[in-house]
Design an enzyme around this catalytic site. Structure first.
Site, short mmCIF file in Angstrom:
data_model
loop_
_atom_site.label_atom_id
_atom_site.label_comp_id
_atom_site.label_asym_id
_atom_site.label_seq_id
_atom_site.Cartn_x
_atom_site.Cartn_y
_atom_site.Cartn_z
N GLU A 130 0.84 -1.21 0.00
CA GLU A 130 0.00 0.00 0.00
C GLU A 130 0.86 1.25 0.00
OE1 GLU A 130 -2.64 1.50 -0.37
OE2 GLU A 130 -4.40 0.51 0.46
N ASP A 131 0.31 2.34 -0.51
CA ASP A 131 1.03 3.62 -0.44
C ASP A 131 0.94 4.21 0.96
OD1 ASP A 131 -1.71 4.13 -0.69
OD2 ASP A 131 -1.48 5.78 -2.10
N ASP A 180 -4.24 5.15 6.24
CA ASP A 180 -4.77 6.33 6.91
C ASP A 180 -5.74 5.86 8.00
OD1 ASP A 180 -5.34 9.10 7.24
OD2 ASP A 180 -6.97 9.00 5.81
P1 IMP Z 1 -7.65 4.38 4.43
O1 IMP Z 1 -8.62 3.37 3.89
O2 IMP Z 1 -8.34 5.46 5.22
O3 IMP Z 1 -6.49 3.79 5.17
O4 IMP Z 1 -7.13 5.20 3.19
C1 IMP Z 1 -6.16 4.76 2.36
C2 IMP Z 1 -6.17 5.52 1.06
O5 IMP Z 1 -6.52 6.92 1.23
C3 IMP Z 1 -4.78 5.53 0.49
O6 IMP Z 1 -4.54 4.38 -0.30
C4 IMP Z 1 -4.76 6.82 -0.29
O7 IMP Z 1 -5.25 6.61 -1.59
C5 IMP Z 1 -5.69 7.75 0.46
N1 IMP Z 1 -4.95 8.68 1.35
C6 IMP Z 1 -5.00 8.75 2.69
N2 IMP Z 1 -4.20 9.72 3.18
C7 IMP Z 1 -3.59 10.28 2.10
C8 IMP Z 1 -2.62 11.35 1.96
O8 IMP Z 1 -2.13 11.99 2.91
N3 IMP Z 1 -2.24 11.62 0.68
C9 IMP Z 1 -2.73 10.97 -0.41
N4 IMP Z 1 -3.62 9.97 -0.32
C10 IMP Z 1 -4.06 9.63 0.93
#
Ligand code: IMP
Length: 184
Positions: free
Chosen positions: A102-103, A106
């Protein structure tokens, strides 16, 4: 190095390219040691992880495979819960050692909902390698085995990460600049 503008926002340098390179190599060494003789399958989650996945993958010193998937979530017809599927996951994952790449993690929502879908295929193991982690934002339980950098809960771009489609094409990571509040 200078600040950049992405759409309407200003971003400032946060993680330098050489720091990223060193850390990705360290993670690759760790994975190479942990998965020796296991021939892991890296499942890189598009779009954001493509740069990290490419750098991590080519730094591995063991046999490994890579495949790229896109996670799509939609509201199920009858259930109230989100249904999470992956596009591009044609391979049989049964018995495989999977490393999800994963990148950024969050809230953790994406992977938390997706991992059960993977488990249905009975892989031998599932680990997560994420380039970035925002621990203060993570509310969904997840085990993150390989983390490049733990960062504060502030929006970032670069090294594959975007703000509304832009900002991915930088070797370094930038962080949203502090909002300056005007005195009235
Ligand atoms: P999660 O499901 O909330 O963990 O979100 C993950 C996804 O949200 C990542 O794969 C990103 O595509 C996007 N995301 C969350 N934070 C950032 C950020 O600071 N910059 C860019 N993309 C983000």
């Amino acid at each position: 190095m200078d600040q950049i503008r992405v759409h309407d926002k200003i971003f400032v340098p946060f993680i330098a390219a050489d720091q990223i390179k060193r850390r990705v190599e360290e993670l690759a060494q760790q994975i190479s040691a942990d998965y020796k003789d296991k021939r892991p399958l890296l499942l890189a989650v598009l779009n954001g992880s493509f740069m990290f996945a490419a750098d991590l993958f080519r730094s591995l010193t063991i046999d490994a495979e890579i495949s790229f998937i896109k996670i799509a979530s939609y509201q199920g017809m009858r259930s109230s819960g989100k249904v999470v599927t992956a596009i591009g996951m044609e391979q049989d994952l049964g018995g495989r050692d999977i490393i999800l790449v994963e990148d950024i993690v969050d809230t953790g929502k994406t992977l938390h909902h997706f991992i059960p879908t993977l488990q249905q295929q009975h892989p031998a193991s599932i680990a997560v390698a994420t380039f970035l982690h925002k621990p203060d934002a993570t509310i969904f339980p997840l085990t993150l085995t390989y983390v490049g950098f733990s960062i504060p809960n502030r929006f970032v771009v670069g090294y594959g990460l975007d703000y509304d489609g832009l900002g991915r094409n930088h070797y370094q990571v930038y962080q949203l600049a502090e909002e300056t509040t005007k005195e009235s």
